[in-house]
Design an enzyme around this catalytic site. Structure first.
Site, PDB file in Angstrom:
ATOM      1  N   LYS A 198       0.948  -1.458  -0.143  1.00 58.45           N
ATOM      2  CA  LYS A 198      -0.112  -0.069   0.165  1.00 58.45           C
ATOM      3  C   LYS A 198       1.059   1.063  -0.063  1.00 58.45           C
ATOM      4  O   LYS A 198       1.542   1.611   0.935  1.00 58.45           O
ATOM      5  CB  LYS A 198      -0.923   0.141   1.373  1.00 58.45           C
ATOM      6  CG  LYS A 198      -1.637   1.369   1.537  1.00 58.45           C
ATOM      7  CD  LYS A 198      -3.114   1.155   2.397  1.00 58.45           C
ATOM      8  CE  LYS A 198      -3.697   2.566   2.232  1.00 58.45           C
ATOM      9  NZ  LYS A 198      -3.766   3.282   3.279  1.00 58.45           N
ATOM     10  N   HIS A 217      -5.542   2.853  14.776  1.00 56.76           N
ATOM     11  CA  HIS A 217      -5.938   1.081  14.419  1.00 56.76           C
ATOM     12  C   HIS A 217      -4.721   1.151  14.468  1.00 56.76           C
ATOM     13  O   HIS A 217      -3.242   1.132  14.862  1.00 56.76           O
ATOM     14  CB  HIS A 217      -6.052   1.683  12.839  1.00 56.76           C
ATOM     15  CG  HIS A 217      -4.750   1.149  11.697  1.00 56.76           C
ATOM     16  ND1 HIS A 217      -4.621   2.662  11.609  1.00 56.76           N
ATOM     17  CD2 HIS A 217      -4.439   0.869  11.665  1.00 56.76           C
ATOM     18  CE1 HIS A 217      -3.360   2.671  10.836  1.00 56.76           C
ATOM     19  NE2 HIS A 217      -3.586   1.504   9.865  1.00 56.76           N
ATOM     20  N   ASP A 219      -2.693  -2.926  12.481  1.00 52.64           N
ATOM     21  CA  ASP A 219      -2.876  -3.577  11.575  1.00 52.64           C
ATOM     22  C   ASP A 219      -3.538  -4.886  11.743  1.00 52.64           C
ATOM     23  O   ASP A 219      -2.935  -5.661  12.613  1.00 52.64           O
ATOM     24  CB  ASP A 219      -1.678  -3.950  10.568  1.00 52.64           C
ATOM     25  CG  ASP A 219      -1.319  -2.278  10.403  1.00 52.64           C
ATOM     26  OD1 ASP A 219      -1.826  -1.367  10.233  1.00 52.64           O
ATOM     27  OD2 ASP A 219       0.512  -2.305   9.894  1.00 52.64           O
ATOM     28  N   HIS A 273      -1.674   2.714  15.727  1.00 49.04           N
ATOM     29  CA  HIS A 273      -0.917   3.656  15.391  1.00 49.04           C
ATOM     30  C   HIS A 273      -1.867   5.016  14.462  1.00 49.04           C
ATOM     31  O   HIS A 273      -2.841   4.969  14.126  1.00 49.04           O
ATOM     32  CB  HIS A 273       0.122   3.731  15.100  1.00 49.04           C
ATOM     33  CG  HIS A 273      -0.069   2.331  13.660  1.00 49.04           C
ATOM     34  ND1 HIS A 273      -0.679   0.636  14.621  1.00 49.04           N
ATOM     35  CD2 HIS A 273       0.136   2.680  12.694  1.00 49.04           C
ATOM     36  CE1 HIS A 273      -0.483   0.504  12.827  1.00 49.04           C
ATOM     37  NE2 HIS A 273       0.017   0.984  11.293  1.00 49.04           N
TER      38      HIS A 273
END
Length: 331
Positions: A198, A217, A219, A273
């Site tokens: 990404k 959020h 991962d 993070h």
């Protein structure tokens, strides 16, 4: 459906953020200042094996994040990767839109912008390009950018290097749990582990104190290897506070993701993070996510569960985990 890209908004030289980008007061960077200058775990991969096991295990238990140097990826390849990503985002809109994704229909790969169907929900100040890079049998090269022409060659080469690094890290993390070095990789699908890239593009923002590039959020992947440019913005949450992550040229930032936390039964922490944006400069980062195949069952490793340490997480397929996380359902 025509989508207003954040990059286009930034080019309009607006002085005030559109309302959908203005975060609630408690989420705004101006109201949740991060602590600067704290040294995150910095680990040279050239150290003896047993030292690496100890340092990486400690970093994953305490921070859920660490930086690695001496990883063997050449600075020239890193530069080429960043250049082809930057060149893509400089292309005319009509060229970029050829690769537009549509998450609402399940088409996640391609060129995208975070959107919401709920007009009251807030969106992030980011455009991105997302695609699968491994295993080769699952890769759809048709949705990879044709321009610049070197995009595929450079990205394939970088993927091979990152896969080598991820395999080594999984071995070290397994041993840090007191297990054979092959256990974590095998539990994540072995040679069927998927790699996803990404490219995050955060254009200059007129009111960065009110916006977020990416909201807080963890991962959902296993491990994330992140390569940022030199514009700061990444912050992690620890002990009730936000900490700014310092930039180190050519170092890789490695995040622990949800699947490693589950497999380790909570010993290794999936790091919370967020990403901030900048008033004058474009921030970019290249994230490589390693994740199990969708059908793979993921749960606490049996070797780490006993009467004193009961399972903290349920066992489910990665597909079900993704569905629950996307839809903000309890895991």
């Amino acid at each position: 459906m025509e989508v207003m890209r954040v990059q286009d908004l930034a080019k309009e030289s607006i002085h005030e953020l559109p309302a959908q980008f203005v975060r609630p007061a408690h989420e705004r960077p101006e109201n949740s200042q991060a602590i600067e200058g704290v040294k995150m775990p910095l680990i040279s991969m050239s150290q003896p094996h047993d030292v690496l096991v100890d340092e990486i295990s400690k970093a994953c238990c305490e921070w859920g994040l660490f930086l690695i140097t001496d990883h063997g990826i050449s600075p020239s390849l890193i530069q080429e990767l960043q250049e082809v990503g930057q060149e893509f985002f400089k292309l005319p809109n009509e060229e970029k839109e050829r690769y537009a994704n549509d998450p609402s229909t399940g088409k996640f790969e391609g060129y995208g912008t975070k959107m919401t169907k709920n007009l009251d929900a807030k969106v992030e100040w980011i455009d991105y390009f997302f695609h699968l890079t491994y295993p080769t049998a699952k890769v759809n090269y048709d949705i990879w950018p044709k321009k610049p022409s070197s995009y595929r060659k450079v990205t394939d080469e970088y993927n091979s290097e990152i896969l080598r690094v991820i395999n080594k890290l999984l071995e070290l993390l397994s041993e840090g749990l007191g297990l054979d070095g092959k256990v974590l990789k095998s539990s994540l699908g072995g040679e069927d582990i998927e790699m996803e890239m990404k490219i995050n593009m955060y254009p200059p923002c007129p009111q960065p104190e009110l916006a977020l590039g990416v909201e807080p959020h963890t991962d959902m992947s296993a491990l994330t290897a992140l390569l940022p440019n030199d514009v700061p913005g990444l912050q992690i949450f620890k002990d009730g506070k936000w900490f700014a992550v310092n930039y180190l040229p050519d170092a890789l930032l490695v995040h622990v993701g949800d699947q490693i936390e589950v497999l380790s039964n909570g010993k290794y922490k999936s790091v919370l993070h967020r990403s901030l944006v900048n008033r004058e400069r474009t921030r970019m980062s290249w994230a490589m996510f390693s994740a199990p195949p969708h059908e793979k069952m993921i749960g606490p490793l049996p070797e780490l569960v006993d009467d004193k340490n009961p399972a903290k997480y349920s066992t489910k397929t990665f597909a079900e985990f993704r569905h629950r996380k996307f839809n903000k359902l309890p895991q």
